[in-house]
Design an enzyme around this catalytic site. Structure first.
Site, PDB file in Angstrom:
ATOM      1  N   ASP A 272       0.864  -1.172   0.000  1.00  0.00           N
ATOM      2  CA  ASP A 272       0.000   0.000   0.000  1.00  0.00           C
ATOM      3  C   ASP A 272       0.911   1.236   0.000  1.00  0.00           C
ATOM      4  O   ASP A 272       2.139   1.140   0.134  1.00  0.00           O
ATOM      5  CB  ASP A 272      -0.951  -0.022   1.220  1.00  0.00           C
ATOM      6  CG  ASP A 272      -2.186   0.844   0.976  1.00  0.00           C
ATOM      7  OD1 ASP A 272      -3.230   0.585   1.600  1.00  0.00           O
ATOM      8  OD2 ASP A 272      -2.102   1.771   0.135  1.00  0.00           O
TER       9      ASP A 272
HETATM   10  C1  GLC Z   1      -4.325   4.403  -0.072  1.00  0.00           C
HETATM   11  C2  GLC Z   1      -5.204   3.218   0.275  1.00  0.00           C
HETATM   12  C3  GLC Z   1      -5.294   2.200  -0.808  1.00  0.00           C
HETATM   13  C4  GLC Z   1      -5.187   2.889  -2.162  1.00  0.00           C
HETATM   14  C5  GLC Z   1      -3.775   3.436  -2.268  1.00  0.00           C
HETATM   15  C6  GLC Z   1      -3.558   4.201  -3.582  1.00  0.00           C
HETATM   16  O1  GLC Z   1      -3.610   4.822   1.045  1.00  0.00           O
HETATM   17  O2  GLC Z   1      -4.947   2.530   1.490  1.00  0.00           O
HETATM   18  O3  GLC Z   1      -6.540   1.512  -0.646  1.00  0.00           O
HETATM   19  O4  GLC Z   1      -5.444   1.980  -3.202  1.00  0.00           O
HETATM   20  O5  GLC Z   1      -3.426   4.261  -1.168  1.00  0.00           O
HETATM   21  O6  GLC Z   1      -4.341   5.357  -3.595  1.00  0.00           O
END
Ligand code: GLC
Length: 750
Positions: A272
């Protein structure tokens, strides 16, 4: 309609695919390999593509870009990667396409209330088609975390509290995003997230630690991810959260033992945002160097946003701490997905070849999704006629009150990067259209936003209600009150909404609550003031007609709660599939705080499991949802009352539409294993069917339970099925009373 770019080229078979992966790998430098493991966020404040960014692509140092939605720039980035880099490996262009792209559908929790996998699949298909037209070829969805704590802001993005429902709907989303042919230009790679257990974040605070026993992990949190993998999901995203002391991003047990060794997943895992670096914040590592080591060795293939792999992986390989074979595995996983996606054959997109995003066909689907997501929670009929649907020709005036009657942006909900509020249709707009020439509408907001604490607008609202035959109160949560990092410690109606409802109800005018929210709200304090409640979640761009059509009877509600609605926040966690405990509460054993005699020293009750200050049942149960017609269940029976372990179990039940209008019922089947070597939930959803019946129509429903429906994780943490007596219920919600008993015979199967 798929825009398949290479219909004449058959998809490579596994052998050909691996040969292509290995051939590419053999020609890559270590720098190019590490480039494939790096996803960067584009510097989109600039015009065009900055030269240093272009050069990094040209050198093969970037494998993926996220948050790029300008098709001209995306095509230019792809052109540099494909035509100017040494190996011509295309980029994956990632984006959070969560519940629509330009056409915004209900939030996933709302879509889950439809209990309709086909509709959810169609919504994802449309989202993919719209996103793909801009060059996006990868979405960070579906989010299949199990949500049982509505304080958590991301419960809005999940598919509810139940593993079976979330599994079926999550798989449908994967199929919708990836389409029938992942190589098609309008298909995008799906990403099941956040692996795993993120929904158990302590006290409902985002990013907080999770403590999940193995049995709970395997029976509750993992099944929707396994269903996504089985549906062909090509990528997984690691969760931010600390799982039992080891953050998911560094958790080899999750990323390798379960995902690869047990499930055979052969796509790739992306971290993430910044979660590799955050291992230092967790205190699992003391440096980005160690974070890169931990994440790579755990099984995270691609790093999102942070630069631990880019800056440290080469030295870890040189030092021999990360074997080059491990890097090759990581790169192979990424290349495999890129080859499967068709990006090598068709890296560029021409929007002219795609349906126009936000077109009427797509909006019609968003409308249908929003209508079927609406849950009629209560509908008082004590006056002899149910409050809903409204008979517009019998009404002179409707009062439209509340902060969410005419908010095109709020109704879209969270994660709507590419939505367009200017094309949202609000409830007020739809009401004005449908009431024209039939009855008057008087608007009195009462509150500026759902967080507004001022009572200044109350007099106007009360006067409007006094003049009206019915008061429609549009309440709930502004979109900002749910979503990532937007958690609430108190999930009652924010601001002065409860006071507004009470003030309007005091006029004696019938009150209909229309709730738009990103989570279950604790509404015990207001439910008694309303004759009817329609729960619409955040319904998306077509929320207006999707709310008004059920209110006026043009559509018959069919939604069912995918998550339990508590009475008060303090009941959390409260979910239907709970354990009985040794002292389950009963109406006889419950005592209410106000009924305790003054200066009582000992409560003369049976000491069972409840709170003194609130009834021990939820306000509305999982699976609950009313209709404008009446359904009767009868004749529940088993094909055989005794079945050998390993054999399917056939269950039959008759469903009758006793009302005077067509309706859809979601018939649900629950089981309870009465005695087992570990305690079992009091009920577990094992199947459901959406059934549409004409007035008076009777249909015999058949459910076929496979042997694994009776499996659970035993004391040895291995899946098993034991002989014994099983209760089965079929009904309209998790409180179903129609019950039969099954005898499972034979030897325990481990
Ligand atoms: C965010 C979220 C994730 C998302 C990623 C890209 O922090 O936790 O669900 O897909 O970053 O935006």
């Amino acid at each position: 309609m798929s825009i398949v770019t290479t219909p004449e080229v058959m998809a490579p078979d596994a052998t050909e695919l691996e040969a292509r992966v290995q051939e590419l790998l053999s020609r890559m430098t270590l720098g190019e390999k590490i480039g494939q493991l790096s996803q960067v966020n584009g510097p989109w404040a600039h015009e065009g593509i900055p030269e240093d960014f272009a050069e990094a692509i040209r050198r093969g140092w970037i494998g993926s870009v996220l948050n790029a939605v300008d098709v001209e720039r995306v095509n230019e980035m792809q052109r540099i990667a494909v035509e100017e880099s040494r190996l011509g490996i295309p980029l994956l262009i990632g984006r959070d396409v969560i519940h629509g792209f330009r056409t915004i559908f209900p939030i996933p929790l709302g879509q889950a209330a439809s209990w309709n996998p086909e509709l959810v699949r169609e919504g994802a298909r449309i989202a993919a088609r719209e996103a793909a037209s801009t060059g996006i070829n990868w979405t960070f969805a579906p989010m299949v975390d199990i949500g049982r704590d509505p304080r958590w802001g991301r419960v809005a993005e999940c598919l509810g509290e139940d593993p079976l429902l979330a599994s079926r709907l999550g798989a449908a989303m994967v199929e919708g995003f990836q389409g029938d042919d992942l190589r098609a230009d309008d298909a995008i790679v799906a990403c099941a997230k956040h692996f795993a257990g993120y929904g158990a974040s302590e006290s409902g605070k985002d990013y907080a630690a999770t403590f999940i026993p193995e049995r709970e992990l395997r029976e509750v949190h993992l099944p929707p991810f396994k269903a996504a993998v089985d549906a062909g999901c090509q990528t997984m995203m690691a969760s931010f959260s600390d799982l039992n002391g080891i953050p998911a991003t560094a958790n080899r047990y999750l990323m390798t033992t379960i995902l690869r060794d047990e499930w055979g997943f052969d796509g790739f895992v992306v971290s993430d945002w910044d979660s590799v670096h955050q291992l230092t914040v967790h205190g699992l590592t003391g440096s980005d160097h160690e974070s890169a080591y931990e994440a790579a060795m755990a099984g995270v293939d691609m790093e999102m946003a942070s630069r631990c792999y880019i800056e440290h992986l080469e030295w870890l390989v040189q030092d021999g701490r990360v074997p080059i074979e491990r890097v090759d595995e990581m790169v192979s996983n990424v290349l495999r997905v890129k080859l499967r996606s068709g990006a090598f054959e068709s890296p560029y997109r021409d929007p002219a070849l795609f349906p126009v995003p936000g077109n009427e066909e797509h909006r019609a689907s968003a409308y249908e999704s929003a209508v079927q997501s609406g849950v009629l929670l209560q509908n008082d009929a004590s006056s002899g006629r149910p409050t809903l649907p409204l008979d517009l020709d019998a009404l002179d005036r409707i009062a439209v009150i509340g902060p969410l009657a005419d908010e095109p942006g709020e109704q879209l909900g969270t994660w709507i990067f590419d939505g367009d509020a200017s094309v949202s249709t609000t409830p007020l707009t739809s009401l004005q259209e449908v009431c024209a020439g039939r009855c008057e509408i008087e608007v009195a907001r009462g509150l500026e936003t759902t967080r507004d604490r001022s009572h200044d607008g109350f007099p106007q609202a009360v006067e409007a209600a006094e003049r009206a035959d019915v008061a429609l109160l549009f309440v709930g949560e502004d979109a900002i009150l749910s979503g990532e990092a937007h958690c609430r410690a108190d999930i009652s109606l924010p601001g002065a909404q409860a006071a507004l409802i009470e003030a309007v109800a005091a006029t004696g005018t019938p009150v209909v609550l229309v709730v738009q929210a990103g989570r279950p709200l604790a509404m015990e304090s207001v439910a008694g003031f309303a004759q009817a409640i329609l729960y619409m979640w955040h319904p998306g761009c077509m929320g207006g007609p999707a709310i008004v059509d059920p209110l006026t009877g043009a559509r018959n509600p069919s939604g069912k709660l995918p998550i339990t609605l508590p009475r008060v926040t303090g009941q959390i966690p409260i979910y239907y599939a709970h354990r009985r405990s040794g002292r389950p509460p009963t109406p006889e054993s419950f005592i209410y705080i106000d009924d305790i005699p003054p200066h009582a020293e000992q409560l003369s009750v049976g000491n069972t499991s409840f709170h003194l200050d609130v009834w021990y049942r939820p306000l509305f149960s999982f699976g609950h949802g009313m209709s404008y017609t009446d359904f009767r269940y009868e004749g529940l029976r088993l094909e055989r009352d005794s079945v050998e372990i390993g054999e399917p179990v056939r269950v039959f039940c008759d469903l009758v539409n006793e009302g005077d209008r067509r309706g859809v019922e979601v018939a649900q089947l629950y089981i309870h294993d009465q005695v087992a070597s570990v305690t079992r939930p009091v009920r577990e959803l094992k199947d459901f069917q959406r059934v549409e019946l004409e007035p008076g129509e009777r249909r015999t429903l058949e459910f076929v339970l496979p042997p694994e429906a009776f499996a659970f994780v035993g004391r040895d943490q291995r899946t098993r099925i034991e002989p014994g007596r099983i209760s089965l219920w079929v009904g309209r919600d998790s409180d179903a009373t129609l019950r039969v008993e099954l005898e499972l015979t034979g030897e325990t199967r481990a």
